[in-house]
Enzyme design. Structure first.
Site, PDB file in Angstrom:
ATOM      1  N   MET A  33       0.834  -1.204   0.000  1.00 45.18           N
ATOM      2  CA  MET A  33       0.000   0.000   0.000  1.00 45.18           C
ATOM      3  C   MET A  33       0.874   1.263   0.000  1.00 45.18           C
ATOM      4  O   MET A  33       0.395   2.370   0.269  1.00 45.18           O
ATOM      5  CB  MET A  33      -0.943   0.011   1.196  1.00 45.18           C
ATOM      6  CG  MET A  33      -1.931  -1.161   1.134  1.00 45.18           C
ATOM      7  SD  MET A  33      -3.474  -0.848   1.985  1.00 45.18           S
ATOM      8  CE  MET A  33      -2.891  -0.529   3.639  1.00 45.18           C
ATOM      9  N   HIS A  40       9.207  -3.402   3.449  1.00 46.16           N
ATOM     10  CA  HIS A  40       8.771  -3.628   2.068  1.00 46.16           C
ATOM     11  C   HIS A  40       9.973  -3.934   1.171  1.00 46.16           C
ATOM     12  O   HIS A  40       9.923  -4.810   0.314  1.00 46.16           O
ATOM     13  CB  HIS A  40       8.083  -2.376   1.514  1.00 46.16           C
ATOM     14  CG  HIS A  40       6.842  -1.949   2.235  1.00 46.16           C
ATOM     15  ND1 HIS A  40       6.799  -0.825   3.019  1.00 46.16           N
ATOM     16  CD2 HIS A  40       5.598  -2.486   2.278  1.00 46.16           C
ATOM     17  CE1 HIS A  40       5.582  -0.671   3.503  1.00 46.16           C
ATOM     18  NE2 HIS A  40       4.830  -1.668   3.095  1.00 46.16           N
ATOM     19  N   GLY A 150       4.932 -10.236   4.075  1.00 46.42           N
ATOM     20  CA  GLY A 150       5.697 -10.160   5.312  1.00 46.42           C
ATOM     21  C   GLY A 150       5.038 -10.908   6.463  1.00 46.42           C
ATOM     22  O   GLY A 150       3.813 -10.926   6.584  1.00 46.42           O
ATOM     23  N   GLU A 151       5.858 -11.498   7.297  1.00 44.69           N
ATOM     24  CA  GLU A 151       5.347 -12.137   8.522  1.00 44.69           C
ATOM     25  C   GLU A 151       4.820 -11.102   9.511  1.00 44.69           C
ATOM     26  O   GLU A 151       4.133 -11.438  10.455  1.00 44.69           O
ATOM     27  CB  GLU A 151       6.452 -12.981   9.170  1.00 44.69           C
ATOM     28  CG  GLU A 151       6.802 -14.209   8.345  1.00 44.69           C
ATOM     29  CD  GLU A 151       7.982 -14.997   8.886  1.00 44.69           C
ATOM     30  OE1 GLU A 151       8.645 -14.517   9.845  1.00 44.69           O
ATOM     31  OE2 GLU A 151       8.268 -16.075   8.329  1.00 44.69           O
ATOM     32  N   LYS A 152       5.155  -9.833   9.284  1.00 41.89           N
ATOM     33  CA  LYS A 152       4.597  -8.763  10.116  1.00 41.89           C
ATOM     34  C   LYS A 152       3.076  -8.883  10.176  1.00 41.89           C
ATOM     35  O   LYS A 152       2.465  -8.729  11.224  1.00 41.89           O
ATOM     36  CB  LYS A 152       5.029  -7.415   9.530  1.00 41.89           C
ATOM     37  CG  LYS A 152       4.154  -6.239   9.843  1.00 41.89           C
ATOM     38  CD  LYS A 152       4.595  -5.566  11.095  1.00 41.89           C
ATOM     39  CE  LYS A 152       3.710  -4.411  11.518  1.00 41.89           C
ATOM     40  NZ  LYS A 152       2.862  -3.833  10.510  1.00 41.89           N
ATOM     41  N   ASP A 153       2.467  -9.129   8.991  1.00 45.28           N
ATOM     42  CA  ASP A 153       1.022  -9.345   8.919  1.00 45.28           C
ATOM     43  C   ASP A 153       0.790 -10.855   8.884  1.00 45.28           C
ATOM     44  O   ASP A 153       0.423 -11.427   7.862  1.00 45.28           O
ATOM     45  CB  ASP A 153       0.456  -8.652   7.675  1.00 45.28           C
ATOM     46  CG  ASP A 153       0.672  -7.155   7.729  1.00 45.28           C
ATOM     47  OD1 ASP A 153      -0.189  -6.448   8.236  1.00 45.28           O
ATOM     48  OD2 ASP A 153       1.754  -6.696   7.305  1.00 45.28           O
ATOM     49  N   VAL A 179      10.976  -7.001   9.542  1.00 47.72           N
ATOM     50  CA  VAL A 179      12.089  -6.049   9.668  1.00 47.72           C
ATOM     51  C   VAL A 179      11.708  -5.046  10.754  1.00 47.72           C
ATOM     52  O   VAL A 179      10.583  -4.534  10.774  1.00 47.72           O
ATOM     53  CB  VAL A 179      12.372  -5.338   8.334  1.00 47.72           C
ATOM     54  CG1 VAL A 179      13.463  -4.293   8.498  1.00 47.72           C
ATOM     55  CG2 VAL A 179      12.760  -6.357   7.270  1.00 47.72           C
ATOM     56  N   MET A 187       8.700  -2.414  11.735  1.00 50.93           N
ATOM     57  CA  MET A 187       8.477  -1.326  10.778  1.00 50.93           C
ATOM     58  C   MET A 187       7.065  -1.400  10.229  1.00 50.93           C
ATOM     59  O   MET A 187       6.551  -2.480   9.950  1.00 50.93           O
ATOM     60  CB  MET A 187       9.486  -1.418   9.637  1.00 50.93           C
ATOM     61  CG  MET A 187      10.853  -0.997  10.084  1.00 50.93           C
ATOM     62  SD  MET A 187      11.880  -0.663   8.662  1.00 50.93           S
ATOM     63  CE  MET A 187      13.359  -0.139   9.515  1.00 50.93           C
ATOM     64  N   SER A 189       4.135   1.318   7.902  1.00 47.64           N
ATOM     65  CA  SER A 189       3.831   2.648   7.344  1.00 47.64           C
ATOM     66  C   SER A 189       3.091   3.474   8.380  1.00 47.64           C
ATOM     67  O   SER A 189       3.203   4.699   8.407  1.00 47.64           O
ATOM     68  CB  SER A 189       2.979   2.503   6.081  1.00 47.64           C
ATOM     69  OG  SER A 189       3.617   1.653   5.163  1.00 47.64           O
TER      70      SER A 189
HETATM   71  P1  AMP Z   1       1.422  -2.914   3.489  1.00 51.54           P
HETATM   72  O1  AMP Z   1       1.990  -1.879   2.570  1.00 51.54           O
HETATM   73  O2  AMP Z   1       1.369  -2.515   4.918  1.00 51.54           O
HETATM   74  O3  AMP Z   1       0.123  -3.475   2.966  1.00 51.54           O
HETATM   75  O4  AMP Z   1       2.447  -4.119   3.463  1.00 51.54           O
HETATM   76  C1  AMP Z   1       2.827  -4.722   2.237  1.00 51.54           C
HETATM   77  C2  AMP Z   1       3.628  -5.954   2.533  1.00 51.54           C
HETATM   78  O5  AMP Z   1       4.794  -5.604   3.279  1.00 51.54           O
HETATM   79  C3  AMP Z   1       2.865  -6.979   3.369  1.00 51.54           C
HETATM   80  O6  AMP Z   1       3.150  -8.273   2.890  1.00 51.54           O
HETATM   81  C4  AMP Z   1       3.433  -6.764   4.748  1.00 51.54           C
HETATM   82  O7  AMP Z   1       3.360  -7.904   5.568  1.00 51.54           O
HETATM   83  C5  AMP Z   1       4.859  -6.421   4.418  1.00 51.54           C
HETATM   84  N1  AMP Z   1       5.491  -5.719   5.536  1.00 51.54           N
HETATM   85  C6  AMP Z   1       5.032  -4.598   6.154  1.00 51.54           C
HETATM   86  N2  AMP Z   1       5.837  -4.265   7.183  1.00 51.54           N
HETATM   87  C7  AMP Z   1       6.814  -5.199   7.227  1.00 51.54           C
HETATM   88  C8  AMP Z   1       7.951  -5.405   8.074  1.00 51.54           C
HETATM   89  N3  AMP Z   1       8.231  -4.607   9.083  1.00 51.54           N
HETATM   90  N4  AMP Z   1       8.755  -6.475   7.817  1.00 51.54           N
HETATM   91  C9  AMP Z   1       8.466  -7.317   6.803  1.00 51.54           C
HETATM   92  N5  AMP Z   1       7.407  -7.169   5.955  1.00 51.54           N
HETATM   93  C10 AMP Z   1       6.605  -6.131   6.170  1.00 51.54           C
END
Ligand code: AMP
Length: 290
Positions: A33, A40, A150-153, A179, A187, A189
């Protein structure tokens, strides 16, 4: 550094993907996003290391936000995103618009049952329907061989893995490690919303997870006790827990007795900002360096 091509319509993206697939090239896809950060970028680098061509998308998907959530405030920085993706070796940036993705009369949804009711799904009941629908649509346009999340989500990764298996989609889903900032905060957004005064509360999530891991390493295996340890740290730090659950890594069901593979997942409010984090009990978070 690559020459990053910006493809700003479904038709342009499809044509490029089609040309690459006809050449027999593998395509790695990183849906995002935007407001990109090192988390990312790590996904783009993993895709670069695995695939012949790498596509990242930047699309703030309206259908995964509830009306009360932060769709309008969500940070946007396409110029910065392009520079980071080029530096990470991406070949193409795909952007589209809500109007192109959800045309007049739009009424088709992809839903994954069960898994999406738990954890974040309990407090965000329409969120995962938006995620599974947009990811299916993006996969249809980009036609990747590999997709990186990411494993974050963590719940999103589990739900999308289930969806790809259940629908038999011809793509390999690859999960990438979280990360973190030097202080340990995952991390995100949404960290851009945090004021300096809120930083200690945000730190409560990773500190709480580390405390649960330490307790588990010391012999504590009760799921509810480990959850209570994390809650205690969150509350002390000034973060308001939404949920803290010790869950099975695939079913996401709460466990009475934890084992090495158990995941502790947490969501908490810091002011109005909702943050999430998670950790496998037996995989210690790095020690903060700041
Ligand atoms: P988003 O832009 O928040 O929708 O995230 C896009 C992708 O980046 C998703 O697969 C998230 O899980 C991944 N992501 C977001 N933050 C992190 C992070 N800190 N470490 C690893 N992957 C991440």
């Amino acid at each position: 550094m690559t020459d990053l091509v910006h493809l700003d319509s479904i038709a342009a993206m499809r044509a490029q993907a089609h040309a690459w697939r006809r050449e027999g090239l593998t395509i790695g896809f990183v849906p995002t996003m935007g407001a990109l950060h090192a988390g990312h970028v790590s996904l783009a680098e993993a895709a670069r290391a695995t695939c012949d061509r790498v596509v990242a998308s930047v699309f703030v998907n309206p259908t995964q936000f509830a009306p009360t959530e932060d769709l309008d405030q969500y940070p946007r920085d396409l110029a910065g995103d392009s520079a980071k993706l080029a530096a990470a070796g991406c070949d193409a940036l795909f952007t589209t618009t809500p109007e192109e993705m959800y045309g007049p009369g739009y009424c088709t949804w992809v839903t994954v049952e069960g898994l999406t009711k738990r954890l974040c799904g309990a407090s965000r009941p329409t969120h995962f329907r938006g995620v599974t629908t947009i990811v299916t649509k993006l996969l249809n346009v980009v036609t990747p061989t590999h997709a990186f999340f990411g494993e974050k989500d963590r719940q999103q990764l589990v739900v999308l893995g289930r969806m790809v298996r259940d629908l038999g989609l011809p793509v390999e889903v690859i999960g990438c490690p979280i990360v973190r900032e030097p202080d340990g905060v995952a991390m995100s957004s949404r960290n851009l919303y945090l004021t300096p005064e809120q930083r200690p509360a945000a730190l409560g999530l990773s500190t709480g997870l580390r405390a649960a891991q330490a307790a588990f390493a010391g012999g504590e295996a009760s799921g509810p006790t480990l959850e209570a340890i994390v809650r205690g740290v969150l509350e002390e730090a000034g973060a308001e827990p939404d949920y803290v659950e010790a869950v099975h890594p695939e079913t996401l069901e709460r466990v009475a007795t934890a084992d090495a593979d158990t995941i502790v997942a947490v969501a908490a409010f810091v002011g109005k900002t909702r943050l999430i984090d998670n950790a496998v009990l037996s995989e210690p978070l790095p020690t903060p360096t700041a």
